[in-house]
Design a protein around this motif. Structure first.
Motif, PDB file in Angstrom:
ATOM      1  N   LYS A 271       0.806  -1.216   0.000  1.00 47.89           N
ATOM      2  CA  LYS A 271       0.000   0.000   0.000  1.00 47.89           C
ATOM      3  C   LYS A 271       0.843   1.272   0.000  1.00 47.89           C
ATOM      4  N   ASN A 272       2.101   1.141   0.397  1.00 50.40           N
ATOM      5  CA  ASN A 272       2.999   2.295   0.411  1.00 50.40           C
ATOM      6  C   ASN A 272       3.326   2.702  -1.024  1.00 50.40           C
ATOM      7  N   ASP A 273       2.943   3.902  -1.443  1.00 51.68           N
ATOM      8  CA  ASP A 273       3.161   4.357  -2.812  1.00 51.68           C
ATOM      9  C   ASP A 273       4.641   4.442  -3.171  1.00 51.68           C
ATOM     10  N   GLY A 274       5.510   4.456  -2.176  1.00 53.16           N
ATOM     11  CA  GLY A 274       6.934   4.486  -2.445  1.00 53.16           C
ATOM     12  C   GLY A 274       7.534   3.100  -2.563  1.00 53.16           C
ATOM     13  N   CYS A 275       6.697   2.072  -2.482  1.00 54.67           N
ATOM     14  CA  CYS A 275       7.175   0.688  -2.533  1.00 54.67           C
ATOM     15  C   CYS A 275       6.445  -0.112  -3.612  1.00 54.67           C
ATOM     16  N   HIS A 276       5.157  -0.373  -3.369  1.00 51.22           N
ATOM     17  CA  HIS A 276       4.322  -1.137  -4.308  1.00 51.22           C
ATOM     18  C   HIS A 276       4.873  -2.512  -4.637  1.00 51.22           C
ATOM     19  N   LEU A 277       5.586  -3.123  -3.692  1.00 46.18           N
ATOM     20  CA  LEU A 277       6.100  -4.467  -3.895  1.00 46.18           C
ATOM     21  C   LEU A 277       4.955  -5.441  -4.156  1.00 46.18           C
ATOM     22  N   LEU A 278       5.091  -6.285  -5.171  1.00 51.44           N
ATOM     23  CA  LEU A 278       4.120  -7.334  -5.452  1.00 51.44           C
ATOM     24  C   LEU A 278       4.513  -8.572  -4.662  1.00 51.44           C
ATOM     25  N   PHE A 279       3.614  -9.062  -3.813  1.00 52.49           N
ATOM     26  CA  PHE A 279       3.934 -10.226  -2.991  1.00 52.49           C
ATOM     27  C   PHE A 279       2.644 -10.922  -2.566  1.00 52.49           C
ATOM     28  N   ILE A 280       2.784 -12.094  -1.951  1.00 52.69           N
ATOM     29  CA  ILE A 280       1.634 -12.869  -1.491  1.00 52.69           C
ATOM     30  C   ILE A 280       1.401 -12.575  -0.008  1.00 52.69           C
ATOM     31  N   GLN A 281       0.162 -12.248   0.334  1.00 54.58           N
ATOM     32  CA  GLN A 281      -0.162 -11.854   1.709  1.00 54.58           C
ATOM     33  C   GLN A 281      -1.504 -12.434   2.136  1.00 54.58           C
ATOM     34  N   CYS A 282      -1.514 -13.103   3.283  1.00 55.20           N
ATOM     35  CA  CYS A 282      -2.761 -13.672   3.804  1.00 55.20           C
ATOM     36  C   CYS A 282      -3.574 -12.592   4.518  1.00 55.20           C
ATOM     37  N   GLU A 283      -4.808 -12.917   4.860  1.00 52.26           N
ATOM     38  CA  GLU A 283      -5.692 -11.937   5.494  1.00 52.26           C
ATOM     39  C   GLU A 283      -5.171 -11.495   6.855  1.00 52.26           C
TER      40      GLU A 283
ATOM     41  N   LYS B  63       4.367   0.077   6.738  1.00 50.71           N
ATOM     42  CA  LYS B  63       3.178   0.343   7.549  1.00 50.71           C
ATOM     43  C   LYS B  63       3.328   1.674   8.277  1.00 50.71           C
ATOM     44  N   ASP B  64       4.501   1.927   8.838  1.00 50.92           N
ATOM     45  CA  ASP B  64       4.754   3.200   9.523  1.00 50.92           C
ATOM     46  C   ASP B  64       4.745   4.363   8.539  1.00 50.92           C
ATOM     47  N   THR B  65       5.239   4.113   7.326  1.00 52.52           N
ATOM     48  CA  THR B  65       5.314   5.179   6.319  1.00 52.52           C
ATOM     49  C   THR B  65       3.935   5.676   5.916  1.00 52.52           C
ATOM     50  N   ILE B  66       2.984   4.751   5.686  1.00 49.37           N
ATOM     51  CA  ILE B  66       1.658   5.193   5.231  1.00 49.37           C
ATOM     52  C   ILE B  66       0.860   5.876   6.331  1.00 49.37           C
ATOM     53  N   ALA B  67       1.370   5.811   7.572  1.00 52.61           N
ATOM     54  CA  ALA B  67       0.709   6.518   8.681  1.00 52.61           C
ATOM     55  C   ALA B  67       1.137   7.980   8.741  1.00 52.61           C
ATOM     56  N   LEU B  68       2.174   8.324   7.987  1.00 50.03           N
ATOM     57  CA  LEU B  68       2.667   9.701   7.965  1.00 50.03           C
ATOM     58  C   LEU B  68       1.750  10.583   7.121  1.00 50.03           C
ATOM     59  N   PRO B  69       1.778  11.893   7.332  1.00 49.63           N
ATOM     60  CA  PRO B  69       0.985  12.798   6.485  1.00 49.63           C
ATOM     61  C   PRO B  69       1.361  12.622   5.019  1.00 49.63           C
ATOM     62  N   GLU B  70       0.408  12.827   4.112  1.00 45.18           N
ATOM     63  CA  GLU B  70       0.625  12.602   2.688  1.00 45.18           C
ATOM     64  C   GLU B  70       1.773  13.441   2.143  1.00 45.18           C
ATOM     65  N   ASP B  71       1.906  14.689   2.600  1.00 47.04           N
ATOM     66  CA  ASP B  71       2.986  15.528   2.083  1.00 47.04           C
ATOM     67  C   ASP B  71       4.363  15.000   2.498  1.00 47.04           C
ATOM     68  N   VAL B  72       4.441  14.383   3.674  1.00 49.30           N
ATOM     69  CA  VAL B  72       5.694  13.789   4.128  1.00 49.30           C
ATOM     70  C   VAL B  72       6.011  12.559   3.285  1.00 49.30           C
ATOM     71  N   GLN B  73       4.985  11.742   2.993  1.00 47.57           N
ATOM     72  CA  GLN B  73       5.191  10.556   2.155  1.00 47.57           C
ATOM     73  C   GLN B  73       5.691  10.955   0.770  1.00 47.57           C
ATOM     74  N   LYS B  74       5.104  12.002   0.201  1.00 45.24           N
ATOM     75  CA  LYS B  74       5.522  12.464  -1.118  1.00 45.24           C
ATOM     76  C   LYS B  74       6.974  12.899  -1.110  1.00 45.24           C
ATOM     77  N   GLU B  75       7.380  13.557  -0.041  1.00 47.35           N
ATOM     78  CA  GLU B  75       8.760  14.016   0.054  1.00 47.35           C
ATOM     79  C   GLU B  75       9.730  12.838   0.163  1.00 47.35           C
ATOM     80  N   LEU B  76       9.324  11.799   0.883  1.00 46.43           N
ATOM     81  CA  LEU B  76      10.167  10.623   1.059  1.00 46.43           C
ATOM     82  C   LEU B  76      10.411   9.883  -0.262  1.00 46.43           C
ATOM     83  N   ARG B  77       9.398   9.885  -1.124  1.00 44.35           N
ATOM     84  CA  ARG B  77       9.546   9.149  -2.383  1.00 44.35           C
ATOM     85  C   ARG B  77       9.907  10.035  -3.572  1.00 44.35           C
ATOM     86  N   ARG B  78      10.168  11.314  -3.321  1.00 46.52           N
ATOM     87  CA  ARG B  78      10.508  12.242  -4.397  1.00 46.52           C
ATOM     88  C   ARG B  78      11.776  11.792  -5.134  1.00 46.52           C
TER      89      ARG B  78
END
Length: 343
Positions: free
Chosen positions: A279-291, A306-321
């Motif tokens: 779910k992290n837009d800076g990762c998007h790793l394709l993998f197998i995950q159970c419920e 998981k910790d990254t997507i809890a950050l404010p959106e502007d901070v996430q954008k800066e991290l993946r810039r």
């Protein structure tokens, strides 16, 4: 008229999931020389957008490769339009096996050098001199012959969740690597029946032509790939030699063929064959995950994401810039991101 979709993809996805419109997921391909792929692409975009088609299509001087969804009420109009193009008249349309119509959320048509990246120089061999196409019954007959070698022409993450019994499953990331593996494996067995398969047939079209070019005589390919095979065995009441799920390149990430679960969660090791993208837009790793892990990691591949997507959106954008990770796929022993104990 704009020839590209510029609406935010997340909004389009939400709209697609919310609509009650019934849609049909289809894939098709055709090798054909196009003198002006750009002009063909632009006209195709206009025509398909008018019909409400969504999906991903690659156009090149060698032809077309498409995975799309079509409104159910427009299916006939779409097929008639496609068949009105002389070189696509009568083209086989692979209709999805397990489908709710929510496979794509926008129309994307790209012009590329090739419709499938294979690393081959097409000028050095006859790409139309393909292997013998076989249907489900023909595949079964060949598979039961001890003189037959079956090779899965897909990537490792596809065969991990489903494959034909007895098939060789090369542990590779790309079709280009797959071709080399097939060539090396069969180099001293040119008297054998070489039986190849892939998702919808397109990779085997090129692979079978190449294998014939380098000297293999008994080359066969599954007509229409796993998608068509699943339809045929259902229609004819045949038992399935394919076990598990057929990985597909759309929002569904898989079509179930049999109830066998042959893979495991990449995080906890429990039986599971559900692919997901981190779910992290800076990762998007394709993998197998159970419920359970989906809940624990909030649809992420790791505690870090998981910790990254809890950050404010502007901070996430800066991290993946400025970071372009490309297509990231989990592979046992090669992922630094997932903490796993798969067996």
């Amino acid at each position: 008229m704009a020839l590209y979709n510029r609406v935010d993809g997340r909004l389009l996805k939400e709209k697609m999931l919310a609509t009650p419109e019934k849609r049909v997921t289809i894939s098709f391909y055709k090798y054909h020389h196009l003198s002006d792929p750009v002009a063909f692409r632009d006209q195709l975009y206009r025509d398909l957008e008018a019909l409400g088609v969504l999906g991903r299509i690659y156009v090149a001087s060698e032809g077309i490769n498409a995975q799309i969804s079509v409104p159910e009420q427009q299916f006939e109009a779409f097929r008639n339009h496609l068949y009105a193009i002389d070189w696509m008249n009568g083209l086989r349309l692979n209709v999805a096996v397990e489908d709710n119509g929510k496979s794509f959320f926008k129309l994307k048509i790209l012009v590329r050098k090739k419709i499938v990246a294979d690393g081959l120089d097409d000028s050095t061999f006859d790409v139309t001199n393909t292997g013998t196409h076989v249907d489900a019954e023909g595949f079964h007959k060949l598979a039961d012959d001890p003189n037959t070698i079956i090779i899965d022409m897909r990537n490792h993450y596809e065969s991990e969740v489903g494959h034909f019994q007895g098939a060789i499953l090369p542990n590779v990331d790309t079709f280009r690597e797959e071709l080399q593996i097939a060539e090396d494996l069969m180099r001293d067995q040119k008297d054998k029946n070489l039986l190849m398969y892939c998702t919808g047939g397109i990779r085997c079209e090129k692979a079978s032509a190449w294998m014939k070019h380098i000297g293999f005589k008994n080359v066969f390919q599954l007509n229409g790939g796993i998608i068509k095979y699943a339809q045929e065995i259902k229609e004819k009441g045949l038992g399935s030699k394919f076990i598990g799920k057929n990985f597909v390149f759309d929002e569904r990430l898989g079509e179930r063929i049999t109830n066998d679960i042959i893979a495991v969660c990449h995080q906890c090791g429990k039986p599971c064959d559900d692919h997901t993208n981190c779910k992290n837009d800076g990762c998007h790793l394709l993998f197998i995950q159970c419920e359970d892990c989906k809940q624990q990691y909030n649809n992420c591949c790791s505690a870090e994401c998981k910790d990254t997507i809890a950050l404010p959106e502007d901070v996430q954008k800066e991290l993946r810039r400025g970071i372009n990770k490309g297509r990231q796929v989990f592979k046992k022993g090669r992922s630094e991101n997932i903490r796993h104990n798969t067996r």
